[in-house]
Design a protein around this motif. Structure first.
Motif, short mmCIF file in Angstrom:
data_model
loop_
_atom_site.label_atom_id
_atom_site.label_comp_id
_atom_site.label_asym_id
_atom_site.label_seq_id
_atom_site.Cartn_x
_atom_site.Cartn_y
_atom_site.Cartn_z
N GLY A 194 25.24 134.73 74.21
CA GLY A 194 25.19 135.20 75.59
C GLY A 194 23.79 135.56 76.04
N LYS A 195 23.05 136.24 75.17
CA LYS A 195 21.69 136.67 75.52
C LYS A 195 20.76 135.47 75.63
CE LYS A 195 18.73 139.92 76.34
NZ LYS A 195 18.82 140.72 77.56
N ALA A 196 20.88 134.51 74.72
CA ALA A 196 20.03 133.31 74.80
C ALA A 196 20.31 132.56 76.09
CB ALA A 196 20.28 132.41 73.59
N HIS A 197 21.58 132.46 76.46
CA HIS A 197 21.97 131.80 77.72
C HIS A 197 21.37 132.56 78.90
CE1 HIS A 197 24.61 130.52 81.01
NE2 HIS A 197 24.76 129.42 80.30
N GLN A 198 21.44 133.87 78.87
CA GLN A 198 20.91 134.70 79.95
C GLN A 198 19.39 134.54 80.07
OE1 GLN A 198 21.31 138.87 79.22
NE2 GLN A 198 20.63 139.46 81.25
N VAL A 199 18.68 134.55 78.96
CA VAL A 199 17.22 134.41 78.98
C VAL A 199 16.82 133.07 79.57
CG1 VAL A 199 15.17 134.17 77.52
CG2 VAL A 199 16.77 136.04 77.11
N LEU A 200 17.48 132.00 79.14
CA LEU A 200 17.13 130.67 79.65
C LEU A 200 17.53 130.49 81.11
CD1 LEU A 200 17.99 128.59 76.50
CD2 LEU A 200 15.72 129.01 77.44
N ALA A 201 18.60 131.15 81.54
CA ALA A 201 19.03 131.02 82.94
C ALA A 201 18.13 131.81 83.88
CB ALA A 201 20.47 131.50 83.08
N ASN A 202 17.52 132.87 83.39
CA ASN A 202 16.74 133.77 84.25
C ASN A 202 15.25 133.76 83.97
OD1 ASN A 202 19.05 134.77 85.59
ND2 ASN A 202 19.48 136.07 83.83
N TRP A 234 12.88 127.80 74.07
CA TRP A 234 13.87 128.11 73.02
C TRP A 234 13.38 129.25 72.14
CZ3 TRP A 234 18.73 127.86 72.13
CH2 TRP A 234 19.22 128.04 70.85
N GLU A 235 12.12 129.23 71.75
CA GLU A 235 11.57 130.32 70.92
C GLU A 235 11.63 131.64 71.66
OE1 GLU A 235 7.70 129.39 69.45
OE2 GLU A 235 8.44 127.78 68.18
N LEU A 236 11.36 131.61 72.96
CA LEU A 236 11.46 132.83 73.77
C LEU A 236 12.89 133.35 73.75
CD1 LEU A 236 10.32 134.81 75.93
CD2 LEU A 236 11.03 133.13 77.62
N ALA A 237 13.86 132.48 73.99
CA ALA A 237 15.26 132.90 74.03
C ALA A 237 15.72 133.41 72.67
CB ALA A 237 16.15 131.73 74.49
#
Length: 121
Positions: A87-95, A109-112
């Protein structure tokens, strides 16, 4: 030696040193260079939607791959809540919003992964 001669030598040395520094920096890799071990061929990541936690990874040639952050977590990370991670990886990449217009992180991807791992440990 005259003052004019000394100043000319100092200026010439400064110009040469500056030129050498500029040329040297051109050959250094960027500090934010992506890690080749983590999906090296893909550089653009986009969540597929709010209902799905899958992420589309795309390279510069248009090749695409679906990435499941939950499966990635289960396979590579330990001590992390994988449902939270996905969920958090999805949120980081979406925002993701670049801090400077037109600039991006070297590897989204590394950021997420970094932010999701820290939030879900």
């Amino acid at each position: 030696m005259s003052v004019i001669g000394t100043n000319a030598i100092a200026i010439a040395v400064t110009v040469l040193a500056t030129g050498a520094l500029v040329v040297g920096i051109q050959f250094m890799p960027p500090l934010t260079q992506p890690d080749p071990a983590a999906f090296p061929e893909f550089q653009h990541y986009r969540p597929l939607g709010h209902d799905s936690l899958l992420i589309e990874a795309k390279d510069g040639k248009g090749n695409r791959k679906l990435v499941d952050p939950g499966a990635y977590c289960r396979e590579t990370l330990s001590g992390v809540d994988c449902a939270c991670f996905a969920g958090k990886a999805h949120q980081v990449l979406a925002n993701r919003n670049p801090r400077v217009s037109g600039w991006r992180y070297a590897n989204d991807w590394e950021l997420a992964v970094g932010q999701a791992r820290d939030a879900c440990t």
